[in-house]
Design an enzyme around this catalytic site. Structure first.
Site, PDB file in Angstrom:
ATOM      1  N   THR A 157     -12.377  17.460 -72.781  1.00 44.52           N
ATOM      2  CA  THR A 157     -11.597  16.247 -73.071  1.00 44.52           C
ATOM      3  C   THR A 157     -10.604  15.856 -71.970  1.00 44.52           C
ATOM      4  O   THR A 157     -10.542  14.696 -71.577  1.00 44.52           O
ATOM      5  CB  THR A 157     -10.857  16.436 -74.414  1.00 44.52           C
ATOM      6  OG1 THR A 157     -11.845  16.468 -75.431  1.00 44.52           O
ATOM      7  CG2 THR A 157      -9.890  15.311 -74.695  1.00 44.52           C
ATOM      8  N   ASN A 182      -9.110  21.636 -70.023  1.00 44.20           N
ATOM      9  CA  ASN A 182      -7.996  21.345 -70.935  1.00 44.20           C
ATOM     10  C   ASN A 182      -6.842  22.299 -70.645  1.00 44.20           C
ATOM     11  O   ASN A 182      -5.687  21.914 -70.600  1.00 44.20           O
ATOM     12  CB  ASN A 182      -8.424  21.511 -72.395  1.00 44.20           C
ATOM     13  CG  ASN A 182      -9.400  20.429 -72.815  1.00 44.20           C
ATOM     14  OD1 ASN A 182      -9.452  19.362 -72.208  1.00 44.20           O
ATOM     15  ND2 ASN A 182     -10.185  20.715 -73.836  1.00 44.20           N
ATOM     16  N   LYS A 210      -4.846  12.897 -79.979  1.00 42.88           N
ATOM     17  CA  LYS A 210      -4.622  14.005 -79.033  1.00 42.88           C
ATOM     18  C   LYS A 210      -3.654  13.592 -77.925  1.00 42.88           C
ATOM     19  O   LYS A 210      -3.813  12.510 -77.343  1.00 42.88           O
ATOM     20  CB  LYS A 210      -5.933  14.409 -78.370  1.00 42.88           C
ATOM     21  CG  LYS A 210      -6.932  15.096 -79.276  1.00 42.88           C
ATOM     22  CD  LYS A 210      -8.162  15.537 -78.461  1.00 42.88           C
ATOM     23  CE  LYS A 210      -9.207  16.161 -79.355  1.00 42.88           C
ATOM     24  NZ  LYS A 210     -10.423  16.540 -78.601  1.00 42.88           N
ATOM     25  N   ASP A 261     -14.521  14.219 -82.350  1.00 42.70           N
ATOM     26  CA  ASP A 261     -14.607  15.537 -81.705  1.00 42.70           C
ATOM     27  C   ASP A 261     -14.291  16.653 -82.690  1.00 42.70           C
ATOM     28  O   ASP A 261     -15.025  17.636 -82.781  1.00 42.70           O
ATOM     29  CB  ASP A 261     -13.634  15.588 -80.518  1.00 42.70           C
ATOM     30  CG  ASP A 261     -13.717  16.922 -79.776  1.00 42.70           C
ATOM     31  OD1 ASP A 261     -14.763  17.186 -79.156  1.00 42.70           O
ATOM     32  OD2 ASP A 261     -12.744  17.696 -79.826  1.00 42.70           O
ATOM     33  N   HIS A 272     -17.207  13.280 -73.180  1.00 39.99           N
ATOM     34  CA  HIS A 272     -18.254  14.303 -73.024  1.00 39.99           C
ATOM     35  C   HIS A 272     -19.172  14.170 -74.230  1.00 39.99           C
ATOM     36  O   HIS A 272     -18.839  13.445 -75.181  1.00 39.99           O
ATOM     37  CB  HIS A 272     -17.670  15.719 -72.969  1.00 39.99           C
ATOM     38  CG  HIS A 272     -16.739  16.028 -74.114  1.00 39.99           C
ATOM     39  ND1 HIS A 272     -17.191  16.272 -75.395  1.00 39.99           N
ATOM     40  CD2 HIS A 272     -15.393  16.085 -74.191  1.00 39.99           C
ATOM     41  CE1 HIS A 272     -16.156  16.486 -76.188  1.00 39.99           C
ATOM     42  NE2 HIS A 272     -15.039  16.356 -75.494  1.00 39.99           N
TER      43      HIS A 272
HETATM   44 ZN   LIG Z   1     -14.092  19.055 -78.119  1.00 41.42          ZN
END
Ligand SMILES: [Zn+2]
Length: 550
Positions: free
Chosen positions: A84, A105, A166, A309, A357
């Site tokens: 991400t 990440n 996020k 996700d 992704h």
């Molecule tokens: Zn993920």
């Protein structure tokens, strides 16, 4: 010099004759710019979801973007790891982790010998709650974003905002100089920010938080949008490949969140379709309250839908849960596009939609279908490598292993008179003897060789930052991963993780599609061309000019 004179004269004559036959167009016409750019990232959206759910999508969401806009059917990430943080950074900077520096990440930091998070910043303060969820900034991002270039180009008159559940999916798209980036703090059920951007939350966001939408949505529970027996695009709801996010509930419909609401656990919102709905809600609130697209300069809003996700990790890409999340997201998108069309106008806006992704099928599911796949225990793998080093070099040598990279104790190697490159080559060869490992590369190969664009080797190279990355990088076979046997993940160089949708819609964007392969790093220079602004300063992608009508 004479040639140059004739060259200039030729164009001067052309210009005069043109001017005599047709009035010169106003400069403002030839430099028409959209009033608003909206970047939409759907976290973990595989390209094939477009086709799988096509017959169930309405006409106003994904289908509208495709039926009226331009669809790149073969768009890929050109690096690993496909996570991400790097995904959002690459979309908005037009380059890969090798250049923008967001190598994962979280990664092993050589200076502090500890794992660091891509957007953590201990010098920042949380704005909007008492928690530590706002100790964040984009400082580890080494390059500018589209939004940064908009701010530079307009002498800061353009307004740039980002919203997501996020933190990293809001902060990295927004860039360094944005007016605001907002993300969800599950400990209080509110959207917050960081002192990097502001001293207090805007009034409209306080008002939005006071609506207590997380409680409102979660109290409804989660039932399928349509009767369960119509979800024929997915495997049976009750299967062996899923795990509820709290690891306790059974992973079947309907879901009830009463026990989590009783203890004010709003983080559960993330792995429900309502996480996307509230992201749409805050995006609309931001558009309206900040008057985006209503000024004289181009504004920008970056929206990242993260619930896809969280749900994908827990339930996998063949689950009823992921199907239902996409069918509901389609309705959220429709509401967003309807607002934009009615209030800003399609001819005044550029919208792009992509993903950060893809995702792998649940390996256990594949293996049950006799398709190769497998699981790696990385803690065991690290132990095995350390034992090998101890036997070979009289020291375990490995300081850390993260994101399929080994970080070695270089001072120790020097004190033992070990040649760094020969140790790296020995370890790279040893890794290939381990079941599930597909390829491995010592650092000198990644630093000094130049691999052909598109090869698997080039994906590792484009994800390799010379300062931040490790001594040896390796990858697993297709559908091999470190994960539980229920649910799935992403991060690999294979098409299931790199292949994502790429849609453009709005001003001067022609209708069409192509199966020609393009890279996600091409998005930022394409948008920059549409805005007549400079590329983000680390851009390595190229503009996709077939999307532009003229
Ligand atoms: Zn993920």
């Amino acid at each position: 010099m004479i040639r140059l004179f004739y060259f200039i004269s030729f164009f001067a004559i052309c210009e005069i004759s043109f001017a005599q036959t047709k009035p010169k167009p106003a400069i403002s016409n030839s430099l028409k710019q959209p009033k608003l750019v909206i970047g939409i990232v759907v976290d973990q959206m595989r390209q094939d979801y477009i086709y799988r759910y096509w017959n169930k999508f309405g006409n106003g969401g994904f289908k509208k973007l495709i039926n009226e806009g331009f669809f790149y059917k073969n768009a890929h990430f050109n690096y690993v790891p496909t996570y991400t943080g790097p995904g959002h950074a690459s979309i908005y900077t037009g380059t890969s982790p090798a250049t923008h520096g967001i190598i994962a990440n979280d990664w092993y930091d050589k200076e502090t010998n500890s794992v660091v998070y891509c957007t953590d910043d201990k010098d920042a303060k949380t704005i909007g709650s008492e928690s530590k969820a706002g100790l964040m900034s984009p400082k580890k991002l080494l390059t500018t974003t589209i939004g940064d270039e908009l701010k530079i180009n307009s002498n800061q008159r353009s307004k740039v905002f980002a919203v997501s559940l996020k933190d990293r999916s809001s902060i990295l798209p927004a860039g360094h100089s944005a007016n605001g980036a907002f993300w969800f703090d599950g400990s209080v059920g509110k959207f917050i920010s960081s002192s990097h951007y502001m001293k207090t939350l805007p009034t409209w966001l306080n008002d939005f938080n006071n609506l207590q939408l997380p409680k409102h949505y979660l109290s409804q529970g989660w039932k399928t949008l349509y009767p369960l027996n119509t979800y024929l695009e997915s495997i049976s709801d009750n299967n062996n490949y899923e795990q509820a996010p709290n690891k306790k509930d059974t992973a079947i419909f309907p879901y009830n969140y009463k026990s989590q609401l009783d203890i004010n656990n709003f983080d559960i919102l993330r792995a429900t379709p309502f996480g996307n709905t509230i992201t749409k809600d805050i995006a609309l609130a931001c558009l309206k309250s900040e008057q985006l697209g209503k000024g004289n300069e181009t504004d920008m809003l970056c929206i990242s839908f993260s619930s896809t996700d969280y749900v994908g990790h827990s339930y996998g890409p063949r689950s009823v849960e992921i199907e239902d999340v996409y069918l509901r997201l389609d309705k959220d998108l429709e509401e967003l596009l309807n607002y934009i069309d009615a209030n800003i106008g399609k001819q005044n806006v550029v919208v792009f939609l992509t993903a950060d992704h893809g995702a792998c099928d649940v390996p256990a599911h594949l293996m049950d279908m006799k398709i190769p796949g497998g699981y790696i225990n990385e803690a065991e793998l690290a132990k095995t490598i350390k034992t090998f080093c101890f036997n070979q070099f009289k020291d375990s040598l490995v300081n850390g292993m993260k994101n399929q990279q080994l970080f070695l104790n270089e001072p120790k190697m020097a004190s033992l008179n070990l040649n760094k490159f020969s140790v790296e080559h020995t370890l790279a060869n040893y890794l290939l003897t381990i079941k599930g490992v597909a390829e491995s590369y010592p650092s000198d190969v990644l630093k000094y060789e130049n691999y052909t664009e598109g090869s698997f080797k080039s994906l590792i190279q484009k994800g390799y930052n010379h300062v931040r990355s490790g001594n040896v990088a390796f990858s697993y076979n297709p559908a091999w991963m470190e994960y539980h046997s229920k649910g799935t993940t992403h991060g690999a160089s294979y098409s299931y993780d790199t292949h994502v949708p790429l849609l453009f819609y709005g001003m001067d964007i022609k209708h069409g599609s192509t199966v020609n392969k393009v890279n996600i790093v091409d998005i930022a220079p394409t948008v920059s061309m549409m805005l007549h602004i400079s590329f983000p300063n680390g851009t390595t992608g190229k503009p996709l000019l077939d999307v532009i009508d003229k």
